[in-house]
Design a protein around this motif. Structure first.
Motif, short mmCIF file in Angstrom:
data_model
loop_
_atom_site.label_atom_id
_atom_site.label_comp_id
_atom_site.label_asym_id
_atom_site.label_seq_id
_atom_site.Cartn_x
_atom_site.Cartn_y
_atom_site.Cartn_z
N GLY A 6 0.85 -1.14 0.17
CA GLY A 6 0.13 -0.34 -0.05
C GLY A 6 0.78 1.13 0.02
O GLY A 6 0.40 2.38 0.26
N ARG A 7 2.10 1.13 -0.13
CA ARG A 7 3.10 2.30 -0.39
C ARG A 7 3.55 2.49 -1.71
O ARG A 7 3.86 1.43 -2.41
CB ARG A 7 4.20 1.96 0.53
CG ARG A 7 3.85 1.98 1.89
CD ARG A 7 5.16 1.02 2.92
NE ARG A 7 5.23 1.63 3.84
CZ ARG A 7 6.35 1.45 4.90
NH1 ARG A 7 7.13 0.52 4.33
NH2 ARG A 7 6.58 2.11 6.08
N ARG A 8 3.50 3.73 -2.18
CA ARG A 8 4.12 3.97 -3.58
C ARG A 8 5.33 4.89 -3.60
O ARG A 8 5.37 6.01 -3.10
CB ARG A 8 2.92 4.68 -4.27
CG ARG A 8 3.38 4.92 -5.66
CD ARG A 8 2.25 5.34 -6.69
NE ARG A 8 1.98 6.67 -6.05
CZ ARG A 8 2.41 7.85 -6.39
NH1 ARG A 8 3.48 7.81 -7.09
NH2 ARG A 8 2.05 8.85 -5.84
N ALA A 9 6.42 4.49 -4.19
CA ALA A 9 7.58 5.35 -4.44
C ALA A 9 7.41 6.09 -5.57
O ALA A 9 6.83 5.69 -6.43
CB ALA A 9 8.64 4.12 -4.44
N ASP A 10 7.90 7.19 -5.25
CA ASP A 10 7.74 8.45 -6.07
C ASP A 10 8.85 8.38 -7.19
O ASP A 10 8.90 9.00 -8.34
CB ASP A 10 7.66 9.90 -5.68
CG ASP A 10 6.23 10.01 -5.04
OD1 ASP A 10 5.29 9.21 -5.49
OD2 ASP A 10 6.25 10.65 -4.00
N ARG A 20 9.92 -3.03 3.92
CA ARG A 20 10.20 -2.94 5.55
C ARG A 20 9.22 -1.96 6.31
O ARG A 20 8.91 -0.97 5.52
CB ARG A 20 11.67 -2.10 5.57
CG ARG A 20 12.19 -2.21 7.09
CD ARG A 20 12.83 -0.94 7.47
NE ARG A 20 11.67 0.28 7.51
CZ ARG A 20 10.86 0.78 8.24
NH1 ARG A 20 10.73 0.03 9.47
NH2 ARG A 20 10.22 1.55 8.28
N TRP A 21 8.60 -2.45 7.30
CA TRP A 21 7.81 -1.61 8.18
C TRP A 21 7.77 -2.19 9.71
O TRP A 21 8.60 -2.89 9.87
CB TRP A 21 6.24 -1.47 7.43
CG TRP A 21 5.65 -2.82 7.49
CD1 TRP A 21 5.78 -3.98 6.68
CD2 TRP A 21 4.36 -3.18 8.17
NE1 TRP A 21 5.08 -5.12 7.13
CE2 TRP A 21 3.99 -4.58 7.96
CE3 TRP A 21 3.51 -2.50 9.15
CZ2 TRP A 21 3.03 -5.26 8.41
CZ3 TRP A 21 2.41 -3.04 9.45
CH2 TRP A 21 2.16 -4.48 9.14
N PRO A 180 1.49 -0.64 7.17
CA PRO A 180 2.55 0.35 6.90
C PRO A 180 2.33 1.77 6.74
O PRO A 180 1.25 1.82 6.19
CB PRO A 180 3.08 -0.51 5.55
CG PRO A 180 2.32 -1.97 5.56
CD PRO A 180 1.41 -1.80 6.10
N SER A 181 2.93 2.49 7.35
CA SER A 181 2.97 3.69 7.51
C SER A 181 3.37 4.35 5.97
O SER A 181 3.94 3.93 5.20
CB SER A 181 3.50 4.34 8.88
OG SER A 181 4.97 4.09 8.59
N GLN A 182 2.77 5.45 5.89
CA GLN A 182 3.19 6.39 4.60
C GLN A 182 4.30 7.45 4.98
O GLN A 182 4.58 7.41 6.12
CB GLN A 182 1.96 7.03 3.88
CG GLN A 182 0.84 6.32 3.88
CD GLN A 182 1.29 5.17 2.47
OE1 GLN A 182 2.01 5.54 1.59
NE2 GLN A 182 0.77 3.99 2.72
#
Length: 198
Positions: A6-10, A20-21, A180-182
């Motif tokens: 649920g995390r997106r790298a720019d 990793r979380w 997982p945090s943003q």
């Protein structure tokens, strides 16, 4: 760009940074000592000022008396979920170094360098199929006393390490936080030429 957990790298980065979380739900299964030593080996190779390597880790495996000693140094909120970690640890940093003349001098980058070692450990944990959750919520004077930490070292954080379990194993109020945090965008902390205040 890539998306994991649920995390997106720019920007294009290695997937391990998104994998990793800091979960709270652990299976409680035993962690082989060799697996743990691989994490410390990764920490060993972190960069440090003048190669002083100020980081120290006091650790214990679940089911040992030492595990309970470390567990009791954690704040009440952290003691709610850490009993199922495979390993608990306390991260410390050496705050002073002896010069060539024998004088004790403050090591200004001790926390910075120890943070680099923690990051290496956390990433290696992820690569090895584990997760590591660092905790600021620790009774530092109790940790110093109960773990026989000598003068000249500072308690930085506690750490729980283990294999990820279902969030259903957690108390209800923690289940909703088990994601997982943003992160803030790069533009909020990297400034070309001049600092930009918040």
């Amino acid at each position: 760009m890539q998306e994991i957990n649920g995390r997106r790298a720019d920007h294009d980065i290695d997937p391990v940074f998104l994998q990793r979380w800091s979960p709270r739900a652990f299976t409680g299964e035993a962690m082989p000592q060799d697996d743990l030593l691989r994490l410390f080996e990764a920490a060993r190779w972190a960069p440090s000022a003048s190669n002083r390597q100020p980081w120290r880790f006091v650790y214990a495996h679940r089911g040992t008396p030492a595990f309970n000693v470390i567990l009791e140094t954690l704040d009440e909120g952290n003691r709610r979920w850490t009993p199922n970690a495979s390993v608990l640890a306390v991260i410390l940093s050496k705050t002073h170094n002896r010069t060539a003349t024998g004088e004790m001098r403050a090591a200004y980058t001790h926390a910075f360098d120890t943070g680099a070692a923690w990051s290496a450990l956390a990433l290696q944990a992820t690569l090895a199929g584990y997760q590591a959750h660092a905790m600021a919520g620790i009774d530092r004077p109790k940790a110093v006393s109960d773990l026989s930490v000598p003068e000249g070292y500072r308690v930085e954080a506690g750490v729980a390490i283990g294999r990820l379990a279902s969030k259903e194993t957690l108390p209800d109020d923690l289940k909703t936080r088990e994601i997982p945090s943003q992160r803030n965008p790069v533009s909020s902390f990297a400034f070309e030429g001049v600092f930009k205040p918040d």
